[in-house]
Write a protein that holds these residues in place. Structure first.
Motif, PDB file in Angstrom:
ATOM      1  N   GLY A   7       0.776  -0.929   0.071  1.00 25.68           N
ATOM      2  CA  GLY A   7       0.076  -0.002   0.050  1.00 25.68           C
ATOM      3  C   GLY A   7       0.913   1.286  -0.141  1.00 25.68           C
ATOM      4  N   GLU A   8       2.275   1.324  -0.295  1.00 23.80           N
ATOM      5  CA  GLU A   8       3.018   2.320  -0.301  1.00 23.80           C
ATOM      6  C   GLU A   8       3.708   2.533  -1.538  1.00 23.80           C
ATOM      7  OE1 GLU A   8       3.857   2.691   4.520  1.00 23.80           O
ATOM      8  OE2 GLU A   8       5.490   2.185   3.000  1.00 23.80           O
ATOM      9  N   LEU A   9       4.372   3.700  -1.860  1.00 25.89           N
ATOM     10  CA  LEU A   9       4.854   4.179  -3.022  1.00 25.89           C
ATOM     11  C   LEU A   9       6.363   4.727  -2.552  1.00 25.89           C
ATOM     12  CD1 LEU A   9       3.802   5.924  -5.947  1.00 25.89           C
ATOM     13  CD2 LEU A   9       5.659   6.802  -4.979  1.00 25.89           C
ATOM     14  N   THR A  10       7.372   4.197  -3.407  1.00 25.01           N
ATOM     15  CA  THR A  10       8.877   4.631  -2.827  1.00 25.01           C
ATOM     16  C   THR A  10       9.149   5.311  -4.277  1.00 25.01           C
ATOM     17  OG1 THR A  10       9.250   2.784  -1.611  1.00 25.01           O
ATOM     18  CG2 THR A  10      11.254   3.996  -2.534  1.00 25.01           C
ATOM     19  N   VAL A  11       9.980   6.719  -3.981  1.00 24.60           N
ATOM     20  CA  VAL A  11      10.592   7.119  -5.184  1.00 24.60           C
ATOM     21  C   VAL A  11      12.070   6.858  -4.950  1.00 24.60           C
ATOM     22  CG1 VAL A  11      11.154   9.520  -6.045  1.00 24.60           C
ATOM     23  CG2 VAL A  11       8.569   8.892  -5.166  1.00 24.60           C
ATOM     24  N   TRP A  12      12.692   6.471  -6.007  1.00 26.81           N
ATOM     25  CA  TRP A  12      13.977   6.423  -6.121  1.00 26.81           C
ATOM     26  C   TRP A  12      14.497   7.418  -6.950  1.00 26.81           C
ATOM     27  CZ3 TRP A  12      16.590   2.083  -4.223  1.00 26.81           C
ATOM     28  CH2 TRP A  12      15.595   0.946  -3.726  1.00 26.81           C
ATOM     29  N   THR A  13      15.593   8.129  -6.499  1.00 25.01           N
ATOM     30  CA  THR A  13      16.305   9.296  -7.417  1.00 25.01           C
ATOM     31  C   THR A  13      17.557   9.336  -7.336  1.00 25.01           C
ATOM     32  OG1 THR A  13      16.080  11.769  -7.706  1.00 25.01           O
ATOM     33  CG2 THR A  13      16.010  10.890  -5.709  1.00 25.01           C
ATOM     34  N   GLY A  14      18.287   9.990  -8.322  1.00 25.32           N
ATOM     35  CA  GLY A  14      19.705   9.924  -8.381  1.00 25.32           C
ATOM     36  C   GLY A  14      19.963  10.486  -9.699  1.00 25.32           C
ATOM     37  N   TYR A  15      21.218  10.969  -9.741  1.00 19.48           N
ATOM     38  CA  TYR A  15      21.899  11.249 -11.021  1.00 19.48           C
ATOM     39  C   TYR A  15      21.925  10.378 -12.163  1.00 19.48           C
ATOM     40  CZ  TYR A  15      22.968  15.578  -8.346  1.00 19.48           C
ATOM     41  OH  TYR A  15      22.879  16.738  -7.821  1.00 19.48           O
ATOM     42  N   ASN A  16      21.798  10.787 -13.573  1.00 20.24           N
ATOM     43  CA  ASN A  16      21.979   9.836 -14.519  1.00 20.24           C
ATOM     44  C   ASN A  16      23.132   9.021 -14.581  1.00 20.24           C
ATOM     45  OD1 ASN A  16      20.647   8.784 -16.787  1.00 20.24           O
ATOM     46  ND2 ASN A  16      21.567  10.318 -18.057  1.00 20.24           N
ATOM     47  N   GLY A  17      23.049   8.005 -14.646  1.00 24.68           N
ATOM     48  CA  GLY A  17      24.155   6.910 -14.595  1.00 24.68           C
ATOM     49  C   GLY A  17      24.891   6.618 -13.342  1.00 24.68           C
ATOM     50  N   HIS A  18      24.143   7.047 -12.165  1.00 26.87           N
ATOM     51  CA  HIS A  18      24.702   6.462 -10.828  1.00 26.87           C
ATOM     52  C   HIS A  18      24.310   5.284 -10.291  1.00 26.87           C
ATOM     53  CE1 HIS A  18      26.755  10.610  -9.564  1.00 26.87           C
ATOM     54  NE2 HIS A  18      26.942  10.733 -10.762  1.00 26.87           N
ATOM     55  N   GLY A  19      23.425   4.574 -10.882  1.00 26.49           N
ATOM     56  CA  GLY A  19      23.101   3.283 -10.548  1.00 26.49           C
ATOM     57  C   GLY A  19      21.579   3.129 -10.001  1.00 26.49           C
ATOM     58  N   LYS A  20      20.800   4.049  -9.921  1.00 26.49           N
ATOM     59  CA  LYS A  20      19.320   3.939  -9.633  1.00 26.49           C
ATOM     60  C   LYS A  20      18.652   2.648  -9.955  1.00 26.49           C
ATOM     61  CE  LYS A  20      17.940   7.280 -11.641  1.00 26.49           C
ATOM     62  NZ  LYS A  20      19.020   7.902 -12.408  1.00 26.49           N
ATOM     63  N   SER A  21      18.690   2.205 -11.328  1.00 26.82           N
ATOM     64  CA  SER A  21      18.051   1.311 -11.726  1.00 26.82           C
ATOM     65  C   SER A  21      18.833  -0.022 -11.250  1.00 26.82           C
ATOM     66  CB  SER A  21      17.780   1.202 -13.158  1.00 26.82           C
ATOM     67  OG  SER A  21      17.437   2.147 -13.859  1.00 26.82           O
ATOM     68  N   LEU A  22      20.188   0.249 -11.253  1.00 25.93           N
ATOM     69  CA  LEU A  22      21.019  -1.033 -10.705  1.00 25.93           C
ATOM     70  C   LEU A  22      20.813  -1.386  -9.423  1.00 25.93           C
ATOM     71  CD1 LEU A  22      23.394  -2.832 -11.731  1.00 25.93           C
ATOM     72  CD2 LEU A  22      24.912  -1.412 -10.755  1.00 25.93           C
TER      73      LEU A  22
END
Length: 182
Positions: A7-22
């Motif tokens: 029931g929750e939402l998490t926002v992931w942020t970070g600079y382009n190419g710094h590994g957010k998706s990884l």
């Protein structure tokens, strides 16, 4: 000390190419190890590229053997679904597919990587209202379906990349981080 609660939402942020998706991929491996089912939309990476990277992460090897690759493939079966669209997708369509995956397959964790790869406008007239409405829809989806939504949101361009961006640095409406639980 930290949980990805239903029931929750998490926002992931970070600079382009710094590994957010990884990093998010590593988290998803841990969730799948706990028998959670995951659905991922990445408008930036093909499903083949996502799987290649996930297999490397799961095995800890740059070049796992074909048998090891097959074993990982068998392990992710019924745990991982990849939304096969490269490029942008409509948010309403994504959420519709996510509801189906939740009801049909019991998926409990959903990823939108990233908000800029949806039809939610980044700037221009009405963009702030559209982003607020998008956050409301995503939060409603999580709450109504007792699942967790992971949203990748890019930060504004900073002076440089020497310090990590915070929640106030996320590009777009402040409602993106205001509406998030984490």
């Amino acid at each position: 000390w930290f949980e990805f609660r239903p029931g929750e939402l998490t926002v992931w942020t970070g600079y382009n190419g710094h590994g957010k998706s990884l990093l998010l991929s590593q988290v998803l491996l841990g969730l799948m190890q706990q028998d959670q089912r995951v659905v991922v939309f990445s408008g930036e990476m093909t499903p083949e590229h996502q799987l290649k990277r996930l297999i490397k992460q799961a095995t800890g090897l740059n070049r796992p053997t074909p048998a090891y690759i097959d074993a990982v493939g068998a392990w992710v079966t019924d745990r991982l679904w990849l939304f096969n669209v490269v490029g942008s997708s409509g948010l309403d369509r994504l959420l519709h597919v996510f509801v189906y995956a939740n009801k049909r397959y019991g998926a409990t964790h959903f990823v939108i990587d990233s908000l800029m790869m949806t039809d939610v406008p980044e700037d221009g007239p009405g963009s702030m209202t559209a982003q607020k409405d998008a956050m409301r829809k995503m939060c409603d989806f999580s709450k109504r379906n007792c699942c967790h939504l992971h949203l990748v949101a890019h930060p504004r361009k900073g002076r440089d990349e020497s310090s990590a961006p915070g929640k106030l640095d996320v590009a777009g409406s402040s409602k993106i981080t205001d509406g998030a639980d984490n």
